[in-house]
Design a protein around this motif. Structure first.
Motif, mmCIF file in Angstrom:
data_model
loop_
_atom_site.group_PDB
_atom_site.id
_atom_site.type_symbol
_atom_site.label_atom_id
_atom_site.label_comp_id
_atom_site.label_asym_id
_atom_site.label_seq_id
_atom_site.Cartn_x
_atom_site.Cartn_y
_atom_site.Cartn_z
ATOM 1 N N ILE A 166 69.130 -43.318 12.495
ATOM 2 C CA ILE A 166 70.228 -42.889 11.630
ATOM 3 C C ILE A 166 69.700 -42.043 10.478
ATOM 4 O O ILE A 166 70.295 -41.023 10.116
ATOM 5 C CB ILE A 166 71.028 -44.121 11.127
ATOM 6 C CG1 ILE A 166 71.774 -44.751 12.305
ATOM 7 C CG2 ILE A 166 71.985 -43.735 10.011
ATOM 8 C CD1 ILE A 166 72.372 -46.117 12.003
ATOM 9 N N ALA A 167 68.566 -42.434 9.916
ATOM 10 C CA ALA A 167 67.970 -41.669 8.814
ATOM 11 C C ALA A 167 67.594 -40.264 9.271
ATOM 12 O O ALA A 167 67.810 -39.290 8.533
ATOM 13 C CB ALA A 167 66.746 -42.409 8.267
ATOM 14 N N ASP A 214 70.794 -38.317 9.599
ATOM 15 C CA ASP A 214 71.298 -37.997 8.259
ATOM 16 C C ASP A 214 70.566 -36.803 7.645
ATOM 17 O O ASP A 214 71.138 -36.046 6.865
ATOM 18 C CB ASP A 214 71.184 -39.206 7.325
ATOM 19 C CG ASP A 214 72.244 -40.263 7.584
ATOM 20 O OD1 ASP A 214 73.245 -39.958 8.287
ATOM 21 O OD2 ASP A 214 72.068 -41.404 7.094
ATOM 22 N N LYS A 215 69.289 -36.625 8.009
ATOM 23 C CA LYS A 215 68.508 -35.473 7.531
ATOM 24 C C LYS A 215 68.802 -34.213 8.335
ATOM 25 O O LYS A 215 68.306 -33.146 8.017
ATOM 26 C CB LYS A 215 67.010 -35.767 7.625
ATOM 27 C CG LYS A 215 66.492 -36.768 6.644
ATOM 28 C CD LYS A 215 64.986 -36.907 6.847
ATOM 29 C CE LYS A 215 64.378 -37.937 5.952
ATOM 30 N NZ LYS A 215 62.925 -38.071 6.191
#
Length: 92
Positions: free
Chosen positions: A59-60, A63-64
């Motif tokens: 997810i990170a 998100d980036k």
């Protein structure tokens, strides 16, 4: 290889990922290995790298704005089994 090509990787990139997979999980062709991995963009070297699948990390990365490609060996094996069964039923 077919799976990696189906997600849009070039032949050269897919070949490199297979080499990484051999180093990361030498026994990856054993269908009893149920490892779940992900391909993520490594900014430091500018290539896709294999890592153990971690939902929060995935997810990170998303998100980036970076791609995350799941490489779930159990799912790939199941697709292969389904194709083999279908091929056998057509020709058998």
């Amino acid at each position: 290889m077919e799976y990696l090509l189906s997600v849009g990787l070039s032949f050269e990139a897919a070949s490199g990922i297979l080499q990484q997979l051999k180093e990361f999980e030498p026994d990856f062709a054993n269908r009893e290995i149920f490892k779940r991995l992900m391909l993520v963009f490594d900014e430091s070297v500018g290539i896709l790298k294999l890592k153990d699948f971690n939902r929060e990390e995935a997810i990170a990365f998303v998100d980036k704005g970076f791609p995350v490609i799941p490489v779930w060996l159990d799912g790939i094996y199941q697709q292969l089994i389904n194709k083999l069964k279908k091929a056998i039923s057509i020709h058998g």
